[in-house]
Design a protein around this motif. Structure first.
Motif, PDB file in Angstrom:
ATOM      1  N   ILE A 107       0.845  -1.194   0.000  1.00 26.14           N
ATOM      2  CA  ILE A 107       0.000   0.000   0.000  1.00 26.14           C
ATOM      3  C   ILE A 107       0.884   1.248   0.000  1.00 26.14           C
ATOM      4  N   PRO A 108       0.810   2.082  -1.046  1.00 21.37           N
ATOM      5  CA  PRO A 108       1.556   3.354  -1.015  1.00 21.37           C
ATOM      6  C   PRO A 108       0.826   4.361  -0.132  1.00 21.37           C
ATOM      7  N   VAL A 109       1.585   5.096   0.686  1.00 19.70           N
ATOM      8  CA  VAL A 109       0.995   6.088   1.582  1.00 19.70           C
ATOM      9  C   VAL A 109       1.640   7.448   1.326  1.00 19.70           C
ATOM     10  N   THR A 110       0.860   8.501   1.442  1.00 18.60           N
ATOM     11  CA  THR A 110       1.352   9.872   1.271  1.00 18.60           C
ATOM     12  C   THR A 110       0.852  10.717   2.435  1.00 18.60           C
ATOM     13  N   LYS A 111       1.607  11.785   2.697  1.00 20.61           N
ATOM     14  CA  LYS A 111       1.241  12.672   3.803  1.00 20.61           C
ATOM     15  C   LYS A 111       1.701  14.087   3.477  1.00 20.61           C
ATOM     16  N   ALA A 112       0.868  15.048   3.749  1.00 25.26           N
ATOM     17  CA  ALA A 112       1.226  16.452   3.525  1.00 25.26           C
ATOM     18  C   ALA A 112       2.152  16.917   4.640  1.00 25.26           C
ATOM     19  N   VAL A 113       3.251  17.554   4.258  1.00 17.50           N
ATOM     20  CA  VAL A 113       4.218  18.064   5.231  1.00 17.50           C
ATOM     21  C   VAL A 113       4.396  19.561   5.023  1.00 17.50           C
ATOM     22  N   GLU A 114       5.090  20.203   5.950  1.00 19.04           N
ATOM     23  CA  GLU A 114       5.313  21.637   5.847  1.00 19.04           C
ATOM     24  C   GLU A 114       6.184  21.960   4.648  1.00 19.04           C
ATOM     25  N   CYS A 115       5.982  23.157   4.086  1.00 15.04           N
ATOM     26  CA  CYS A 115       6.758  23.591   2.927  1.00 15.04           C
ATOM     27  C   CYS A 115       8.235  23.729   3.299  1.00 15.04           C
ATOM     28  N   PHE A 116       9.066  23.457   2.318  1.00 14.22           N
ATOM     29  CA  PHE A 116      10.515  23.542   2.522  1.00 14.22           C
ATOM     30  C   PHE A 116      10.944  25.003   2.626  1.00 14.22           C
ATOM     31  N   GLN A 117      11.706  25.318   3.658  1.00 16.43           N
ATOM     32  CA  GLN A 117      12.180  26.675   3.883  1.00 16.43           C
ATOM     33  C   GLN A 117      13.693  26.742   3.645  1.00 16.43           C
ATOM     34  N   LYS A 118      14.087  27.517   2.645  1.00 14.58           N
ATOM     35  CA  LYS A 118      15.510  27.596   2.301  1.00 14.58           C
ATOM     36  C   LYS A 118      16.344  28.193   3.424  1.00 14.58           C
ATOM     37  N   GLU A 119      15.763  29.139   4.167  1.00 10.71           N
ATOM     38  CA  GLU A 119      16.554  29.792   5.214  1.00 10.71           C
ATOM     39  C   GLU A 119      16.911  28.846   6.360  1.00 10.71           C
ATOM     40  N   ASN A 120      16.221  27.700   6.438  1.00  3.71           N
ATOM     41  CA  ASN A 120      16.522  26.739   7.503  1.00  3.71           C
ATOM     42  C   ASN A 120      17.681  25.816   7.150  1.00  3.71           C
ATOM     43  N   VAL A 121      18.178  25.900   5.899  1.00  2.00           N
ATOM     44  CA  VAL A 121      19.259  25.024   5.472  1.00  2.00           C
ATOM     45  C   VAL A 121      20.580  25.541   6.020  1.00  2.00           C
ATOM     46  N   ARG A 122      21.316  24.648   6.701  1.00  2.00           N
ATOM     47  CA  ARG A 122      22.603  25.028   7.264  1.00  2.00           C
ATOM     48  C   ARG A 122      23.764  24.286   6.622  1.00  2.00           C
ATOM     49  N   HIS A 123      23.482  23.123   6.080  1.00  2.00           N
ATOM     50  CA  HIS A 123      24.560  22.285   5.557  1.00  2.00           C
ATOM     51  C   HIS A 123      24.112  21.664   4.241  1.00  2.00           C
ATOM     52  N   VAL A 124      24.908  21.818   3.177  1.00  2.00           N
ATOM     53  CA  VAL A 124      24.564  21.290   1.853  1.00  2.00           C
ATOM     54  C   VAL A 124      25.619  20.275   1.435  1.00  2.00           C
ATOM     55  N   VAL A 125      25.160  19.096   1.026  1.00  2.00           N
ATOM     56  CA  VAL A 125      26.060  18.036   0.565  1.00  2.00           C
ATOM     57  C   VAL A 125      25.569  17.540  -0.785  1.00  2.00           C
ATOM     58  N   GLY A 126      26.491  17.491  -1.759  1.00  2.00           N
ATOM     59  CA  GLY A 126      26.180  16.938  -3.066  1.00  2.00           C
ATOM     60  C   GLY A 126      26.694  15.510  -3.165  1.00  2.00           C
ATOM     61  N   ILE A 127      25.880  14.612  -3.718  1.00  2.00           N
ATOM     62  CA  ILE A 127      26.245  13.195  -3.820  1.00  2.00           C
ATOM     63  C   ILE A 127      26.077  12.742  -5.264  1.00  2.00           C
ATOM     64  N   ASP A 128      27.094  12.061  -5.777  1.00  2.00           N
ATOM     65  CA  ASP A 128      27.048  11.494  -7.123  1.00  2.00           C
ATOM     66  C   ASP A 128      27.224   9.987  -7.014  1.00  2.00           C
TER      67      ASP A 128
END
Length: 201
Positions: A107-128
């Protein structure tokens, strides 16, 4: 139905041709009646629509499912799934499948979550992800992490060689060995991916 429609279209594009008594070629359109055997599914499955084909009853303790005969109720392992029945999750179209004598309902399940806030981002990691290097990570501080795939490739090549040797023998003992090896590579690779993902996190 979709599979039979596909086969019917394939047969239509390949008519049966033969030479008539006068030497001219005759064509007969092929239909599903030309099939020698019916279409067979190794793992049959059914798509069940929420609140039409399946629903949870008895306060989420039983599952009511439509069958070819009548609607039936059955129990299920409710402990891991109980948190998704609190009303905040949306349940989608489920797949009912059978595997080694046990029945599973995906059974696939979905849930509404709060919108993403860019100002809350403190650490960015790129993965390849890749084959030569399974993962390469890089962050804004200049830290990098490489996970080589050389040993993984060598071990997978070894699995392939063993399978080829056993398949070429074709003896009963070789088939027993192949059955024992079946799935071992997938389980090992899943474990490797799990450990790599934990390391990245």
């Amino acid at each position: 139905m979709a599979r039979y429609k596909t086969v019917s279209k394939q047969l239509f594009h390949k008519p049966y041709k033969y030479k008539d008594q006068d030497g001219s070629w005759k064509y007969i359109t092929k239909t599903l009646e030309w099939l020698w055997k019916p279409i067979f599914f190794k793992r049959p499955q059914a798509d069940l629509v929420r609140n039409r084909d399946y629903s949870f009853v008895d306060n989420g303790q039983s599952l009511s499912i439509n069958t070819l005969g009548k609607r039936t109720r059955c129990t299920f392992e409710s402990q891991p799934f109980s948190e998704y029945l609190d009303g905040s999750w949306n349940l989608g179209t489920a797949k009912l499948i059978e595997l080694k004598g046990l029945w599973y309902l995906h059974i696939p399940v979905t849930k509404a979550v709060e919108c993403f806030q860019k100002e809350n981002v403190r650490h960015v990691v790129g993965i390849d992800r890749g084959l030569r290097f399974l993962t390469v990570s890089y962050d804004e501080q200049g830290k990098t992490e490489f996970v080589s795939g050389r040993k993984i490739t060598a071990k997978r090549h070894k699995f392939l060689k063993v399978r080829q040797q056993l398949q070429s023998k074709g003896t009963k003992s070789a088939k027993r060995r192949l059955k024992a090896l079946s799935g071992r590579e997938n389980r090992w690779m899943s474990d490797v991916n799990h450990r790599i993902s934990k390391t990245l996190v």
